[in-house]
Design an enzyme around this catalytic site. Sequence first.
Site, PDB file in Angstrom:
ATOM      1  N   LYS A  13       0.832  -1.216   0.000  1.00 24.36           N
ATOM      2  CA  LYS A  13       0.000   0.000   0.000  1.00 24.36           C
ATOM      3  C   LYS A  13       0.858   1.254   0.000  1.00 24.36           C
ATOM      4  CE  LYS A  13      -1.725  -0.675   4.106  1.00 24.36           C
ATOM      5  NZ  LYS A  13      -0.959  -1.776   4.666  1.00 24.36           N
ATOM      6  N   ARG A  88      -7.993   1.070  10.854  1.00 20.26           N
ATOM      7  CA  ARG A  88      -7.610  -0.305  11.175  1.00 20.26           C
ATOM      8  C   ARG A  88      -8.616  -0.958  12.120  1.00 20.26           C
ATOM      9  NH1 ARG A  88      -1.700   0.660  10.154  1.00 20.26           N
ATOM     10  NH2 ARG A  88      -0.574  -1.302  10.294  1.00 20.26           N
ATOM     11  N   ARG A 127      12.433  -5.977   4.437  1.00 16.31           N
ATOM     12  CA  ARG A 127      12.322  -4.513   4.300  1.00 16.31           C
ATOM     13  C   ARG A 127      13.413  -3.795   5.099  1.00 16.31           C
ATOM     14  NH1 ARG A 127       6.650  -1.674   5.191  1.00 16.31           N
ATOM     15  NH2 ARG A 127       6.744  -2.564   7.274  1.00 16.31           N
ATOM     16  N   ARG A 160      13.111  -2.116  10.769  1.00  9.55           N
ATOM     17  CA  ARG A 160      12.182  -1.664  11.799  1.00  9.55           C
ATOM     18  C   ARG A 160      12.036  -2.743  12.872  1.00  9.55           C
ATOM     19  NH1 ARG A 160       6.903   0.341   8.515  1.00  9.55           N
ATOM     20  NH2 ARG A 160       5.916  -0.745  10.246  1.00  9.55           N
ATOM     21  N   ARG A 171       1.553  -8.979  14.147  1.00 12.62           N
ATOM     22  CA  ARG A 171       0.868  -7.963  13.335  1.00 12.62           C
ATOM     23  C   ARG A 171      -0.147  -8.617  12.398  1.00 12.62           C
ATOM     24  NH1 ARG A 171       5.730  -4.947  10.736  1.00 12.62           N
ATOM     25  NH2 ARG A 171       4.271  -3.427   9.918  1.00 12.62           N
TER      26      ARG A 171
HETATM   27  P1  AMP Z   1       2.366   0.561   9.615  1.00  9.89           P
HETATM   28  O1  AMP Z   1       3.558   1.365   9.222  1.00  9.89           O
HETATM   29  O2  AMP Z   1       1.101   1.015   8.938  1.00  9.89           O
HETATM   30  O3  AMP Z   1       2.571  -0.929   9.485  1.00  9.89           O
HETATM   31  O4  AMP Z   1       2.117   0.869  11.181  1.00  9.89           O
HETATM   32  C1  AMP Z   1       3.102   0.553  12.131  1.00  9.89           C
HETATM   33  C2  AMP Z   1       2.464   0.480  13.504  1.00  9.89           C
HETATM   34  O5  AMP Z   1       1.876   1.741  13.853  1.00  9.89           O
HETATM   35  C3  AMP Z   1       1.310  -0.532  13.648  1.00  9.89           C
HETATM   36  O6  AMP Z   1       1.760  -1.856  13.891  1.00  9.89           O
HETATM   37  C4  AMP Z   1       0.557   0.069  14.843  1.00  9.89           C
HETATM   38  O7  AMP Z   1       1.230  -0.198  16.053  1.00  9.89           O
HETATM   39  C5  AMP Z   1       0.674   1.561  14.576  1.00  9.89           C
HETATM   40  N1  AMP Z   1      -0.449   2.046  13.749  1.00  9.89           N
HETATM   41  C6  AMP Z   1      -0.382   2.572  12.489  1.00  9.89           C
HETATM   42  N2  AMP Z   1      -1.596   2.911  12.049  1.00  9.89           N
HETATM   43  C7  AMP Z   1      -2.467   2.616  13.057  1.00  9.89           C
HETATM   44  C8  AMP Z   1      -3.879   2.713  13.203  1.00  9.89           C
HETATM   45  N3  AMP Z   1      -4.664   3.190  12.218  1.00  9.89           N
HETATM   46  N4  AMP Z   1      -4.425   2.305  14.379  1.00  9.89           N
HETATM   47  C9  AMP Z   1      -3.665   1.840  15.384  1.00  9.89           C
HETATM   48  N5  AMP Z   1      -2.336   1.686  15.302  1.00  9.89           N
HETATM   49  C10 AMP Z   1      -1.731   2.073  14.145  1.00  9.89           C
END
Ligand code: AMP
Length: 218
Positions: A13, A88, A127, A160, A171
């Site tokens: 995405k 989410r 990554r 990361r 996750r």
């Molecule tokens: P991402 O980069 O989108 O994979 O997000 C990394 C981390 O940020 C996730 O595993 C969550 O801990 C937090 N996070 C990102 N977006 C959200 C969201 N919409 N709601 C809750 N936690 C989020």
Amino acid sequence: MRLVLLGPPGAGKGTQAKVLSKEYKIPHISTGDILREAVKAQTPIGLKAKVYMDKGELVPDEVVIEMVAQRVAKPDCGKGFMLDGFPRTAAQAKSLDATLVKLNRPVDLVIYFKTSVETIIQRLSGRRVCRICGENYHVKNIPPKVAGKCDKDGGELYQRNDDKEETILNRIKVYDNTVPEIISYYEGKGILRTVSGDFDVDEAYDHLSKLFVKENLK
Ligand code: AMP
């Protein structure tokens, strides 16, 4: 165009959103990126969020909902936006709608990147991210010109914390628990479209471009 990009971590995405936001000149809003910035800057939100992020858990709804409500109200979202990683949870989806209705900026389309577990693990475990500019690489799929260094600014590439294998599995579990209700919410509104998250970058871009034409999105 006002889009929500929905899909598991590693679905591609973010990669597509970066390309499309340049092409359509609309902001790419990634809640993960905003939270990582907050963690780096050690703001109160960042300090709170880090505990959840390191474990691969979701940051509480009230934190992210407010963050996004402020972001989509900014003038640069007037022409459109691409939300990546939000909503989410069903509560986030509903509150997003309420915010956008007030702003008269409703979501046009939700694109669901349906992705196999093998693809997710392969992408996330390989990554690497630039410490300076945040650019994403992959040790096999998108290698940097010089190993361990960003092509743009020579910054160090790191993995990361939440891309380590044990956190990836959590996750995926968290995602599997929360995504069905979001999907049915948007299906009910008739604005959900599905593309494969297993495509490579160019194939996915091709499919999305065709979808935008078909849906008459500008
Ligand atoms: P991402 O980069 O989108 O994979 O997000 C990394 C981390 O940020 C996730 O595993 C969550 O801990 C937090 N996070 C990102 N977006 C959200 C969201 N919409 N709601 C809750 N936690 C989020």
